[in-house]
Design a protein around this motif. Structure first.
Motif, PDB file in Angstrom:
ATOM      1  N   ILE A  68       9.924   5.819   0.638  1.00 55.52           N
ATOM      2  CA  ILE A  68       8.954   6.088  -0.421  1.00 55.52           C
ATOM      3  C   ILE A  68       9.383   7.302  -1.244  1.00 55.52           C
ATOM      4  O   ILE A  68       9.656   8.358  -0.688  1.00 55.52           O
ATOM      5  CB  ILE A  68       7.548   6.389   0.183  1.00 55.52           C
ATOM      6  CG1 ILE A  68       7.197   5.391   1.298  1.00 55.52           C
ATOM      7  CG2 ILE A  68       6.483   6.432  -0.918  1.00 55.52           C
ATOM      8  CD1 ILE A  68       7.138   3.944   0.880  1.00 55.52           C
TER       9      ILE A  68
ATOM     10  N   TYR B  26       1.113   3.253   2.411  1.00 58.07           N
ATOM     11  CA  TYR B  26       2.452   2.942   2.920  1.00 58.07           C
ATOM     12  C   TYR B  26       2.550   3.066   4.436  1.00 58.07           C
ATOM     13  O   TYR B  26       3.648   2.996   4.996  1.00 58.07           O
ATOM     14  CB  TYR B  26       3.494   3.830   2.235  1.00 58.07           C
ATOM     15  CG  TYR B  26       3.612   3.561   0.743  1.00 58.07           C
ATOM     16  CD1 TYR B  26       4.162   2.370   0.279  1.00 58.07           C
ATOM     17  CD2 TYR B  26       3.154   4.489  -0.181  1.00 58.07           C
ATOM     18  CE1 TYR B  26       4.259   2.120  -1.080  1.00 58.07           C
ATOM     19  CE2 TYR B  26       3.255   4.245  -1.550  1.00 58.07           C
ATOM     20  CZ  TYR B  26       3.799   3.066  -1.994  1.00 58.07           C
ATOM     21  OH  TYR B  26       3.891   2.809  -3.338  1.00 58.07           O
TER      22      TYR B  26
ATOM     23  N   ARG C 175       8.542   2.182  -3.678  1.00 55.96           N
ATOM     24  CA  ARG C 175       9.371   1.881  -2.510  1.00 55.96           C
ATOM     25  C   ARG C 175      10.817   1.700  -2.982  1.00 55.96           C
ATOM     26  O   ARG C 175      11.054   1.138  -4.051  1.00 55.96           O
ATOM     27  CB  ARG C 175       8.899   0.589  -1.840  1.00 55.96           C
ATOM     28  CG  ARG C 175       7.447   0.626  -1.377  1.00 55.96           C
ATOM     29  CD  ARG C 175       7.176  -0.395  -0.286  1.00 55.96           C
ATOM     30  NE  ARG C 175       7.557  -1.750  -0.689  1.00 55.96           N
ATOM     31  CZ  ARG C 175       7.821  -2.731   0.184  1.00 55.96           C
ATOM     32  NH1 ARG C 175       7.751  -2.501   1.484  1.00 55.96           N
ATOM     33  NH2 ARG C 175       8.151  -3.946  -0.238  1.00 55.96           N
TER      34      ARG C 175
END
Lengths: 507, 174
Positions: free
Chosen positions: A349, A388, A434
């Protein structure tokens, strides 16, 4: 639509082609004799036949034409431009006027050092030196002769300073389209849907022409009719790399399976490179295939995230979602970053705050990424962690640590370059994407000398054969730095065109 | 002697008649070929004719604007004769391959609405008629007798793909 009519057309075409061949045998210096003693019936001819219509091929075409040579450009795809017309429009040059105006101190020596360091000193010294030394000249040629407008100078991981000059709309099309227009003015159009299948040599081994499939349709491998084109002076190979050639790339790097997407256009396959090897060309470092560490698994192809990620290195941290911690020098070169992400085994990330994201990312890419969902917006860091699935406490602690690094202006953890105007991440909204690598560039390829002649297995130039751009190897060594491909293609494409035009015609 | 001259006369008249009838029937056939249903007499052409008659494909929109087979398929008289022979002898391509028409040919009719088209597709993030690829062939996206496909979709996924009508095939890539 009429089947029979089409048959008729094909009949006419075939008859016409035969006529041309017959005329050719009479007027175009008759039959050539291939290396196997085969008789070649040329149906077309030019001084220089160029395979591929990206930066390198078009630069070669322009220079050869300026030198008075008659040129043909062969392109297998239905549209010209290859990877160049879909590239990000960033061109590296060291010591330019634009850099000076922005207060950036740079030199060809520093660029050479950066390229060698990233390339693990596997770069062929004289080739990489030439690119660094002629980078500003190449940039000025693109600005003044081609007419491309450059708007700013960007930073890419692995360079010592901001060095990549960004074309107006952030697309290689800004360079390719005016090149195509310029060639059109000179009466040269890229001959699309024609695929080169073979290089033809005479008994002495000199390259004398090519066999192409005329009216070839990409993806229909049985399409097209063989046509022989005589190259009186030379053939220039500028057909790019093989990132989309699954079979070939997996031979050289078995890790690059179909699980990895590519940023390249679908036609980036290796048959022209292999055609040169079939006649004895030497290859170098074919297993150094670059992954773009800034790519997103949440969008197709190159996408918008590379512009988000690469503009934010040195301003915002990359996080391993398993640990909540940083894992790499964000300003490191493509190789170290891609390897680190692959080792983690899942997308990482890249997270930034409003200040950095708005300041750094070009609005069109930012907007595009937000719209296609590859860039997401969050009000708080807690929301980022939740979305995430990042362990919250370690993540928040790591952001604190990143903030202290930014305040200090020095990263003792990973050695990331912290830019002077970077600020601690404190207030939302936050933006995140991402990252998962995509196959991007083939550093390896044909061995060429500084005149861009292709070298054979006996270390000698193959007479009548030149190559430039991604199809060649040696310039970048193990790792290519961002923006250096355009420079390589322009510098060497121009040299190949100039040198090929100087060749004495064999017929 | 007279029998012989009579017979010569007969042969001459017969020959003239053959030529006249032949020419007349050729003229009739050529005239008839302007009617799309004539093209459909050849069974391999029938599906193409039917897609022209009606349905979701672009060719049916052209039919509504009174565009007929020969308006795009510019066959010359020798080509038509060749087609006729191929029809009789069965010597034609099976199955038919997709035919490509040049941008120039499309613009023979569409030059008037070209600027409007470019303006109409100036979407927020992209314009397929004014892109980084420059001027590309119309047929790379626009198909007549089969589903059209967005060339941009090889690398992009734009929101406007969703708004395209049934003549378009929206799949992953091409």
């Amino acid at each position: 639509m009429s089947a029979t009519g089409m048959n008729r057309r094909e009949f006419i075409k075939k008859t016409a082609a035969t006529g041309l061949v017959l005329a050719g045998t009479a007027t175009l210096a008759g039959c050539g004799l291939g290396s196997g003693g085969e008789s070649i019936k040329w149906s077309e001819e030019a001084d220089i036949v160029i395979i591929g219509s990206g930066f390198a091929g078009l630069a070669a075409a322009l220079e050869a034409t300026e030198a008075g040579a008659k040129v043909k450009i062969i392109e297998k795809m239905p549209t010209p431009g290859g990877n160049s017309i879909i590239n990000g429009g960033d061109m590296a040059a060291a010591g330019s006027k634009m850099q000076a105006e922005m207060g950036i101190e740079d030199s060809p020596e520093l660029m050479l050092e950066d390229m060698l360091k990233a390339g693990l000193y596997l770069n062929h010294p004289e080739k990489v030196k030439l690119v660094a030394e002629r980078s500003v000249e190449a940039l000025e040629w693109v600005m003044n002769y081609v007419g491309t407008k450059f708007v700013t100078v960007n930073y890419h991981g692995g360079h010592s300073v901001p060095r990549t000059h960004q074309a107006e709309t952030g697309s290689g099309g800004d360079i390719v389209r005016p090149m195509l227009d310029k060639l059109k003015e000179k009466g040269i159009e890229v001959e699309t849907n024609r695929k080169m299948v073979r290089l033809i040599q005479n008994e002495e081994g000199r390259v004398i022409g090519v066999e192409v499939l005329d009216k070839y349709k990409f993806g229909q491998e049985d399409s097209g009719t063989p046509v022989f084109i005589k190259a009186k002076k030379a053939v220039i190979l500028a057909a790019g790399g093989f990132s989309q050639d699954l079979q070939m790339r997996m031979i050289h790097d078995p890790k690059l399976t179909d699980k990895l997407d590519s940023t390249n256009h679908l036609g980036a396959t290796g048959e022209v490179l292999r055609a040169a090897m079939k006649i004895g060309a030497m290859d170098v470092q074919l297993d150094w295939i670059q992954l773009g560490p800034w790519a997103s698994p949440d969008e197709k192809g190159f996408g918008y995230v590379p512009h988000f990620c690469e503009r934010l290195v040195g301003y915002a941290p990359m996080i391993n979602p398993k640990t909540g911690k940083r894992f790499i020098n964000e300003t490191g070169n493509r190789k170290v970053r891609a390897d680190a992400i692959l080792e983690i085994g899942e997308p990482v990330i890249h997270v930034a705050d409003e200040y950095a994201a708005r300041k750094q990312v070009i609005p069109s890419s930012f907007e595009g990424g937000l719209r296609n969902g590859s860039i997401k917006q969050f009000d708080t860091l807690e929301q980022v962690a939740e979305h995430y699935n990042i362990p919250l406490q370690p993540f928040l602690e790591e952001i604190q640590r990143w903030n202290s690094i930014v305040e200090k202006g020095q990263d003792d953890d990973f050695g990331c370059m912290i830019f002077p105007d970077a600020k601690p991440m404190t207030t939302g909204p936050f933006y995140a994407a991402r990252l998962w690598p995509k196959v991007h560039h083939c550093m390896g390829g044909l061995v060429t000398n500084t005149q861009c002649q292709v070298i054979n297995q006996d270390f000698e130039p193959i007479k009548g054969l030149y190559a430039a751009g991604e199809i060649t190897g040696g310039v970048h060594g193990a790792v290519r730095l961002g923006g250096c491909a355009v420079t390589d293609c322009i510098v060497n494409g121009r040299i190949a065109g100039q040198e090929a035009a100087k060749e004495e015609a064999w017929s | 002697m007279s029998r012989l001259s009579f017979s010569r006369k007969t042969v001459l008249i017969a020959a003239v008649l053959v030529v006249v009838i032949g020419a007349a029937s050729a003229a009739v056939l050529l005239k008839a070929s302007e009617n799309p249903s004539f093209c459909a007499t050849c069974h391999v052409i029938r599906p193409y004719y039917e897609s022209w008659l009606g349905g979701d494909l672009q060719v049916a929109r052209h039919a509504e604007a009174d565009v007929k087979c020969l308006d795009c398929h510019h066959q010359s008289i020798p080509e038509k004769i060749h087609e006729g022979i191929a029809f009789v002898t069965g010597n034609y391509e099976k199955p038919l391959k997709e035919r490509d028409f040049s941008r120039e040919q499309c613009l023979e009719c569409h030059w008037e609405d070209w600027e409007q088209t470019v303006a109409a597709t100036d979407f927020e993030m992209s314009n397929p008629h004014d892109s980084h690829l420059g001027e590309i062939e119309c047929h790379l996206c626009h198909k007549m007798h089969r589903e059209s496909q967005v060339y941009c979709a090889q690398c992009h996924d734009f929101e406007w793909f969703e708004t395209l009508d049934k003549s378009w095939k929206i799949a992953d890539g091409i």
